[in-house]
Design a protein around this motif. Structure first.
Motif: not given
Length: 85
Positions: A14-41
């Motif tokens: 997601x980070x290398x091909x789509x530019x989504x920040x892997x640290x954001x994903x990890x933080x969301x998982x830690x805080x919320x239990x999951x991370x929302x990602x644009x389905x097109x990614x």
């Protein structure tokens, strides 16, 4: 295949091909239990995921089982890998 290995690979893609920040994903998982990602990614990384894990993953799979959920997408991959065995 470990769930952790799948999650790390998906975050990396997601980070290398789509530019989504892997640290954001990890933080969301830690805080919320999951991370929302644009389905097109998920659609964009599906061919690479399929090749890496030796599975067939379709847009229909993503739509039915993952939508925008990082955890659900990783679970889908794990299920497809298990079915392949």
């Amino acid at each position: 295949m470990s769930d952790g290995l799948i999650a790390e690979k998906v975050k990396d893609l997601l980070e290398s091909l789509c530019g989504d920040d892997s640290s954001r994903i990890q933080q969301d998982i830690e805080k919320l239990g999951d991370a929302e990602v644009d389905s097109i990614y998920f659609v964009e990384i599906a061919p690479v995921v399929a090749q890496h894990f030796g599975i067939m993953i379709t847009v229909n799979h993503i739509d039915q089982h993952a939508k925008r959920s990082f955890n659900d997408f990783c679970r889908l991959i794990g299920n497809l890998v298990s079915e392949r065995r």
